[in-house]
Design an enzyme around this catalytic site. Structure first.
Site, mmCIF file in Angstrom:
data_model
loop_
_atom_site.group_PDB
_atom_site.id
_atom_site.type_symbol
_atom_site.label_atom_id
_atom_site.label_comp_id
_atom_site.label_asym_id
_atom_site.label_seq_id
_atom_site.Cartn_x
_atom_site.Cartn_y
_atom_site.Cartn_z
ATOM 1 N N GLY A 180 0.816 -1.213 0.241
ATOM 2 C CA GLY A 180 0.062 0.021 0.100
ATOM 3 C C GLY A 180 0.829 1.424 -0.114
ATOM 4 C CD GLU A 183 0.986 8.062 -4.680
ATOM 5 O OE1 GLU A 183 -0.034 8.841 -5.035
ATOM 6 O OE2 GLU A 183 1.432 8.109 -3.648
ATOM 7 C CE LYS A 198 4.819 12.304 -0.721
ATOM 8 N NZ LYS A 198 5.383 10.985 -0.637
#
Ligand code: NAP
Ligand code: HSE
Length: 422
Positions: A180, A183, A198
């Site tokens: 998980g 992306e 970011k």
């Protein structure tokens, strides 16, 4: 009582619902109000999920529901979440998002639309690490001289495994996806784009600069192979994907790329999915932030912290941290060609007299000075692998030299280049 709708109940969305349920009394005490998830929006109602909240596939149903106070956007993508967030703000609903790709493009227009309606986005950078709050609130007294960090958990997980184990790039990427971390489109991770999104968010808070991904240097980890890892080990380096913002007198430098860094540096010790960010302020000096940079629970921790803050304080400061324009906002982005670094080059050449001398003379012609050279046997007969480290020069010098060397008949592959961050 505060009603929350979660648009996107996947890896992060499910964890948000879980935290709000499992820590309900603590969170209510901190927020001063009971917080309830009243609806989740998904694409596929038949999918099995770990939580039980009422679900719908109709986004507009929650956007137009007057009883919902906070919209949590966790669907991913850019255009549709942009529409959703604008509609939520227009309907006077507070918004929390973890969507760095969206913010990399639309943070300034969303700030403009939101005005005094709160938007929380702590989860958009470095997962569970509260770096947005640290920069916006904790370090607001300082001029930020630099931000340097590992900001993509997937790449750090992959590079750590490549350094320590003999595993293929595709197998480790699959593992990161199953955990998980990655992306929906993992080229955002391995291509360096996610870290760049970011960095741009942090650069807005630190400098007020409105740059887009297309404006900055972004390189990923796709070309790194076992030769690079061997070179790194032999010379006491490790390889990390770094996002770097640096302020000089009149410029801001923004870049994301793999780097060779000395194993002794703190940031080199950040392994696996963990993220680490060093910020240098003119008065505070260096501060370091470390924690889980991806994964449902860590990211949801940041999402829920935004919900709590919105409930107890509303919009206590402007979304990107500046109430009025400041001269730092007119600092120019340093053109990519002017960025300076040390470099490592790997190339496969024909193994015969004069080849090395020719390469050295091309480097000299571009005023580039060699620090070390290593020659390795290549798998093929009569071929050699040459590994160089290069003293500090500008991007335009090294790129011109690479172009000239790649034009030589004695070169048998594209040159692989990694910047060295001492
Ligand atoms: P995910 O597991 O793929 O979940 C996305 C969710 O959104 C799914 O529930 C999906 O529905 C739903 N969805 C997508 N498009 C939709 C649409 N058009 N209408 C209704 N529902 C829709 O993604 P995630 O990993 O949780 O990431 C969510 C966001 O958080 C992204 O912006 C990501 O960049 C960001 N983020 C993720 C992490 C992480 O570690 N995963 C960390 C930080 C930030 P179905 O379930 O029915 O398919
Ligand atoms: N895909 C991202 C990462 C998720 O690996 O860091 C956290 O933003």
């Amino acid at each position: 009582m505060i009603n929350v709708a979660i648009i996107g109940v996947g890896t992060v969305g499910q964890s948000v619902a879980k935290i709000l349920k499992e820590n309900k009394t603590l969170i209510s005490a901190r927020a001063g109000e009971e917080i309830n998830v009243v609806k989740g929006v998904v694409k596929d109602l038949s999918k099995k999920r770990d939580i039980s909240i009422p679900l719908t596939t109709n986004i507009d149903e929650v956007l137009n529901d007057d009883s919902i106070d906070i919209i949590v956007e966790l669907m991913g993508g850019i255009d549709e979440p942009y529409r959703v967030i604008k509609a939520a703000l227009t309907n006077k609903k507070a918004v929390v998002t973890a969507n760095k790709a969206l913010l990399a493009y639309h943070r300034y227009d969303l700030q403009e639309i939101a005005k005094n309606i709160p938007i929380g986005y702590e989860a958009s950078v470095a997962g569970g690490i509260p770096i947005i709050n640290a920069l916006k609130v904790g370090l607001s007294a300082n001029q930020i001289l630099s931000i340097k960090g590992i900001m993509n958990g997937t790449c750090n997980y992959m590079l750590t495994k490549m350094m320590n184990e003999n595993v293929s790039f595709n197998d480790i990427l699959k593992e990161a996806q199953e955990l998980g971390y990655a992306e929906a489109d993992p080229t955002f991770d391995v291509g360096g784009f996610d870290a760049a999104h970011k960095l741009l968010i942090l650069a807005s808070i630190a400098y007020g600069i409105d740059a887009k991904p297309e404006d900055i240097l972004i390189e990923g980890i796709e070309d790194i192979n076992e030769h690079d890892m061997d070179f790194a080990k032999e010379f006491g380096y490790c390889i990390k994907l770094l996002a770097i913002a640096k302020k000089s007198k009149n410029n801001i430098e923004l870049r994301v790329h793999p780097v060779l860094i000395k194993e002794s540096q703190m940031i080199a010790k950040i392994d696996g999915v963990m993220n680490g960010i060093s910020v240098i302020g003119d008065f505070v000096g260096e501060s370091l932030y470390y924690g889980a940079g991806a994964g449902g629970d860590a990211t949801a921790s940041a999402v829920v912290s935004d919900i709590v803050e919105i409930v107890r304080a509303g919009q206590s400061s402007p979304m990107l941290g500046f109430k009025k324009p400041h001269q730092s906002q007119i600092l120019k982005l340093l053109p990519v060609d002017e960025i300076e670094s040390k470099y490592y080059l790997r190339m496969k050449v024909v193994d015969k007299p004069g080849v090395l001398a020719n390469i050295a003379s091309i480097l000299a012609a571009w005023d580039i000075s060699i620090e070390t050279i290593l020659q390795r046997e290549a798998k093929e007969k009569n071929k050699a692998m040459l590994l160089f480290s290069i003293h500090t020069c500008k991007e335009r010098q090294i790129k011109s030299a690479i172009k000239d060397i790649e034009a030589q008949e004695t070169l048998n592959s594209k040159i692989s280049m990694i910047r060295i961050e001492d």
